[in-house]
Design an enzyme around this catalytic site. Structure first.
Site, mmCIF file in Angstrom:
data_model
loop_
_atom_site.group_PDB
_atom_site.id
_atom_site.type_symbol
_atom_site.label_atom_id
_atom_site.label_comp_id
_atom_site.label_asym_id
_atom_site.label_seq_id
_atom_site.Cartn_x
_atom_site.Cartn_y
_atom_site.Cartn_z
ATOM 1 N N SER A 175 36.970 21.915 38.171
ATOM 2 C CA SER A 175 37.424 23.271 38.480
ATOM 3 C C SER A 175 36.756 24.249 37.529
ATOM 4 C CB SER A 175 38.949 23.368 38.341
ATOM 5 O OG SER A 175 39.418 24.629 38.748
ATOM 6 N N GLU A 176 36.283 25.378 38.081
ATOM 7 C CA GLU A 176 35.477 26.321 37.296
ATOM 8 C C GLU A 176 36.191 26.852 36.064
ATOM 9 O OE1 GLU A 176 34.828 28.065 41.503
ATOM 10 O OE2 GLU A 176 36.009 26.397 40.725
ATOM 11 N N ASN A 177 37.530 26.885 36.090
ATOM 12 C CA ASN A 177 38.258 27.444 34.945
ATOM 13 C C ASN A 177 38.396 26.460 33.790
ATOM 14 O OD1 ASN A 177 40.043 26.004 36.706
ATOM 15 N ND2 ASN A 177 41.784 26.826 35.575
ATOM 16 N N SER B 47 32.167 25.019 31.473
ATOM 17 C CA SER B 47 32.325 24.593 32.860
ATOM 18 C C SER B 47 31.110 24.969 33.696
ATOM 19 C CB SER B 47 33.588 25.230 33.455
ATOM 20 O OG SER B 47 33.768 24.861 34.794
#
Length: 445
Positions: free
Chosen positions: A272-274, A314
């Site tokens: 997940s990008e976060n 990320s």
């Protein structure tokens, strides 16, 4: 605490706020939008903040939209004293050419557009030049801080906090807990105190959850509306794209739901990008944790062996082609694999989020899940996209409620599979562009 104090001081105004998004109405930066203290937002995503979108589209607020990974790297570079850097993200889109609306007039015309980016060629490839960002003040939220300013973030709350902490002339930290020097082990510290100038203890407050999402029994699918059952058919077909050992990123909406249908016999590492690797299923009500969310702000769990990291780390994974496959939603896809999925100018703006970064990563397979037609019946798979592009020639496969297309480089679309009850003639009638049909195309889902 910090944003609330700014909101109470009306002498502070004309702010340029750099943040991935503005949260929800009346919470976090939403408070400063309500008090009209922000002149310009530099963000990647409008999110669920209706007031943010309203002020932008009505010309009350300037919004500089930046791909999420580029934004994270701009901040990281600013904190590291690097004035600019080059990236593949946004090549061939409005990010490169300029023309993204920054400020609207009251009549809906655009007053300020984004400027074109410079470019450079390295190893035969064109890259965009992005200038870094640093601020007069950096406001950061930490789980724990010691009296020297060393910081620890909890779970997915690392996100943009870590790079932000390095990029302010004055960094002010709001910590849930301030502990004596020595209580934090050196190998636990995420940001060393050299970056921190002031610390305040958080006041008593409830952590807001933007999208409380919990696990549901799949047995309840039969009672869902027809539109949702159609989407579940797309989702289940998309889940067949996963391969054992794969690292994958799933977009908001239908793509994320595909994780519920991964074959239990294989292992897939969801990123997940976060700043989460090893996403698990949505939690039960008892396991909801406001510090554990995905990029869509939904509550999640993490599998054994999972890890947390900052947003800049990320997107380093993403740009570095460590992610094998990205599944995203789409508004339009062209016959050559161009994707548009983030804005309808003057009407609807989701923001690009991390999508532009994800589809720009070389070597990452891009799968788009979407309804074949719009609500009015018009095709969404076109000769050329009419909306601003997310990426050029980036899509490898399209999965809709009618069929599966592969994008064949320099040739166009190839129909690989049909949905149950759907014919080739029906697909042709619902698709604007021409396509070839694989010799073994059959109903498979």
């Amino acid at each position: 605490t910090l944003i609330g104090a700014i909101a109470e001081n009306q002498r502070i105004s004309e702010l340029t706020a750099v943040s991935n998004n503005a949260g929800v109405d009346g919470v976090g930066l939403g408070k400063l939008l309500n008090t009209r203290q922000v002149k310009r937002m530099v963000s990647s995503y409008v999110g669920e903040n209706k007031e943010f979108a309203r002020q932008y589209l009505s010309g009350e607020l300037e919004v500089e939209l930046v791909p999420q990974g580029t934004l994270a790297e701009k901040i990281r570079a600013g904190g590291a004293g690097i004035p600019a850097f080059y990236t593949l993200t946004g090549i061939g889109t409005l990010v490169e050419t300029g023309g993204i609306p920054i400020k609207y007039q009251k009549d809906g015309n655009v007053e300020i557009f984004s400027a074109p980016r410079g470019a450079g060629v390295f190893n035969g490839k064109r890259y965009l030049m992005e200038q870094s960002i640093s601020g007069d003040f950096a406001l950061v939220k930490a789980w724990k801080a010691d009296e020297l300013g060393n910081l620890v973030f909890r779970a997915s709350a690392n996100n943009f906090n870590a790079p932000m902490a390095t990029a302010g002339k004055v960094t002010i930290v709001e910590a849930e807990e301030i502990v004596p020097v020595g209580e934090l082990q050196p190998d636990q510290i995420h940001i060393p105190g050299i970056h921190v100038h002031r610390i305040v203890k958080s006041g008593g407050y409830e952590k807001k959850i933007e999208k409380l999402t919990v696990r549901h029994d799949q047995a309840s699918e039969a009672g869902l509306p027809a539109a949702m059952q159609k989407r579940i058919r797309i989702i289940k077909r998309a889940a067949r794209e996963f391969k054992d050992g794969m690292y994958a990123n799933l977009g908001i909406g239908m793509p994320m739901l595909a994780s519920n249908y991964i074959d239990p016999g294989i292992t897939v590492h969801l990123q997940s990008e976060n700043g989460v690797l090893g996403l698990g299923p949505f939690p039960t009500k008892e396991k909801v944790d406001p510090d554990l969310i995905n990029a869509g702000k939904e509550t999640v769990t993490v599998q054994q062996g999972g890890s947390f990291f900052s947003s800049d780390a990320s997107f380093g994974m993403i740009r570095g082609s460590r992610v094998d496959m990205s599944i995203l939603g789409g508004m339009e896809v062209s016959q050559t694999g161009d994707l548009a999925n983030w804005i309808v100018p003057g009407k609807m703006v989701k923001g690009m989020g991390g999508a532009v970064d994800l589809v720009s990563a070389p070597g990452t397979r891009v799968v788009v899940t979407m309804d074949h037609c719009s609500k009015d019946g018009s095709p969404k798979i076109l000769k050329r996209c009419t909306l601003p592009l997310t990426g050029v020639g980036c899509v490898n496969r399209i999965i809709t409620d009618k069929c599966v297309f592969d994008v064949i480089p320099n040739k166009g679309l190839l129909l690989r599979e049909l949905a149950s009850g759907c014919s080739v003639d029906e697909v042709r009638a619902a698709t604007e562009c021409e396509f070839d049909v694989a010799s073994d195309a059959a109903e498979t889902y």
